[in-house]
Design an enzyme around this catalytic site. Structure first.
Site, short mmCIF file in Angstrom:
data_model
loop_
_atom_site.label_atom_id
_atom_site.label_comp_id
_atom_site.label_asym_id
_atom_site.label_seq_id
_atom_site.Cartn_x
_atom_site.Cartn_y
_atom_site.Cartn_z
N SER A 71 -16.06 15.26 37.57
CA SER A 71 -16.60 14.11 38.31
C SER A 71 -15.81 13.73 39.55
CB SER A 71 -16.68 12.89 37.39
OG SER A 71 -17.82 12.98 36.61
N LYS B 255 -17.64 13.96 42.76
CA LYS B 255 -18.80 13.11 43.09
C LYS B 255 -18.65 12.28 44.37
CE LYS B 255 -20.50 13.24 38.38
NZ LYS B 255 -20.56 12.65 37.05
N TYR C 28 -25.13 21.18 40.95
CA TYR C 28 -24.32 20.14 40.30
C TYR C 28 -23.30 20.77 39.35
CZ TYR C 28 -23.00 16.33 37.22
OH TYR C 28 -22.25 15.44 36.48
N TYR D 69 -15.24 5.11 35.45
CA TYR D 69 -16.14 4.93 34.29
C TYR D 69 -16.19 3.43 33.92
CZ TYR D 69 -15.43 10.01 33.99
OH TYR D 69 -15.35 11.34 34.27
N VAL E 185 -13.51 14.20 33.62
CA VAL E 185 -13.21 14.58 32.25
C VAL E 185 -12.20 15.73 32.16
CG1 VAL E 185 -15.35 13.73 31.19
CG2 VAL E 185 -15.27 16.04 32.14
N1 GLU Z 1 -19.70 18.06 34.42
C1 GLU Z 1 -19.55 16.84 33.78
C2 GLU Z 1 -20.88 16.34 33.26
O1 GLU Z 1 -21.81 16.19 34.00
C3 GLU Z 1 -18.86 15.81 34.64
C4 GLU Z 1 -18.39 14.75 33.78
C5 GLU Z 1 -17.24 13.92 34.29
O2 GLU Z 1 -16.21 14.41 34.74
O3 GLU Z 1 -17.43 12.70 34.22
O4 GLU Z 1 -21.01 16.12 32.10
#
Ligand code: GLU
Length: 339
Positions: A80, A83, A205, A257, A275
């Protein structure tokens, strides 16, 4: 070209200028290495291979100095942390108004992978939860998949200061287990919020989540945001200055988060975690911070990453709303080129 002796003295002067910050980072590393709570994410099988004791810290200043300790060269997938950068790319390509019509800028209070959209507009809540991130990935331009991935990787390379690559094992792992992300994407397609090329956008993605970086890279990427969008080492512009504040605002309100509110209160820095166990934080006009340590707390943030950032913020008065008043010993060491 300086003579070797001049070069040596230059390197020595640089080393001594960064010595105080190095000792701060080394002390933090030593202090928090024994913090053995949290669990390594395993819902994407490839992530479970991470060592719980990997622990790196790096700081990069807006005048291009990087200080790093611990496992700062250990590669990991961005997850993430990609993003906010993709959001920046979408802003660059489509402008703020169009982005706002596609993705809102509200914290959710829901899990990062929740299947919820705004009830009245059908927009995802923000670009840092999976729905919003998939919607911004959908906005990556290009005539075909190959060009879109080239644009994605090129943008990330501008921030990192060198070419970046996708880890194929992580990509396959993401793709094999990404059913929830498929559900989210199809829901958005149903509401006309993304284009009818869902499989391709999901592939993109999964690719962006699987890009390999290390702590050093992330600190430079954060420093690029701290430096108004220009990579402080290469001088390459990665994002126009006008959009830097949009990206940082979202990171401030939504980057951590369900801990984002408390993070803003206690640490007070725009940040993004993933994550993989990485946290990237930005001290605008001064420097970027990156911490990597895979064990996550119940909110999904790196346990050691949060501890290091909290400590740095409190000890050096880095909180966005107090930095102007506090003495910032840590940042003084870096003597930023510009504010
Ligand atoms: N590839 C992960 C997902 O979409 C990213 C999650 C993350 O780092 O929050 O589940």
């Amino acid at each position: 070209m300086p003579e070797p002796s001049d070069l040596d003295s230059l390197l020595n002067r640089m080393r001594s200028a960064t010595a105080p910050i190095r000792s701060v980072l080394e002390a933090l590393h030593e202090q928090f290495l024994p913090l053995r709570t949290g669990t390594v994410a395993d819902y994407i099988p490839e992530l479970a291979f991470a060592e719980p004791d990997w622990f790196g810290i790096a700081v990069a200043s807006v005048d291009g100095q990087v200080v790093e300790v611990g496992d700062s060269q250990q590669p990991f997938s961005m997850q993430s942390v990609s993003k906010p950068f993709v959001y920046g790319l979408a802003l660059e390509n489509h402008g703020r108004e169009h982005l706002l019509s596609k993705v809102n800028v509200e914290p959710t209070g829901e899990a990062f992978n929740s299947i919820v959209l705004d009830e009245t507009t059908n927009r995802p809540f923000n670009p840092l939860v999976n729905s919003g991130a998939i919607a911004t990935t959908d906005l990556i331009t290009g005539t075909d998949y190959a060009e879109r991935i080239k644009n994605l990787l090129g943008m990330l390379a501008n921030y990192a200061g060198h070419p970046v690559f996708v880890d194929n094992a992580t990509f396959i792992s993401e793709r094999t287990t990404g059913h929830r992300n498929r559900a989210i994407a199809h829901l958005m397609l149903n509401f006309g919020m993304i284009e009818d090329r869902v499989d391709e956008t999901l592939e993109l993605y999964f690719q962006q989540c699987s890009v390999l970086v290390n702590c050093h890279d992330l600190a430079v990427m954060a420093a690029t945001l701290a430096n108004g969008g220009v990579n402080p080492i290469t001088g390459v512009r990665a994002l126009s200055t006008a959009h830097v504040k949009d990206v940082l605002s979202i990171m401030y309100s939504c980057g951590m988060y369900d801990y984002s509110g408390e993070w803003g209160y206690l640490v007070g820095l725009p940040a993004k975690s993933g994550v993989c166990g990485a946290i990237l934080a930005v001290v605008p006009g001064k420097f970027g911070i990156a911490v990597f340590s895979p064990p996550l707390d119940e909110r999904g943030n790196s346990v050691r990453g949060v501890a290091v950032c909290r400590e740095l913020s409190q000890r050096f008065g880095l909180h966005a709303f107090e930095a102007h008043f506090a003495g910032t010993t840590l940042t003084d060491e870096f003597k930023p080129a510009r504010r």
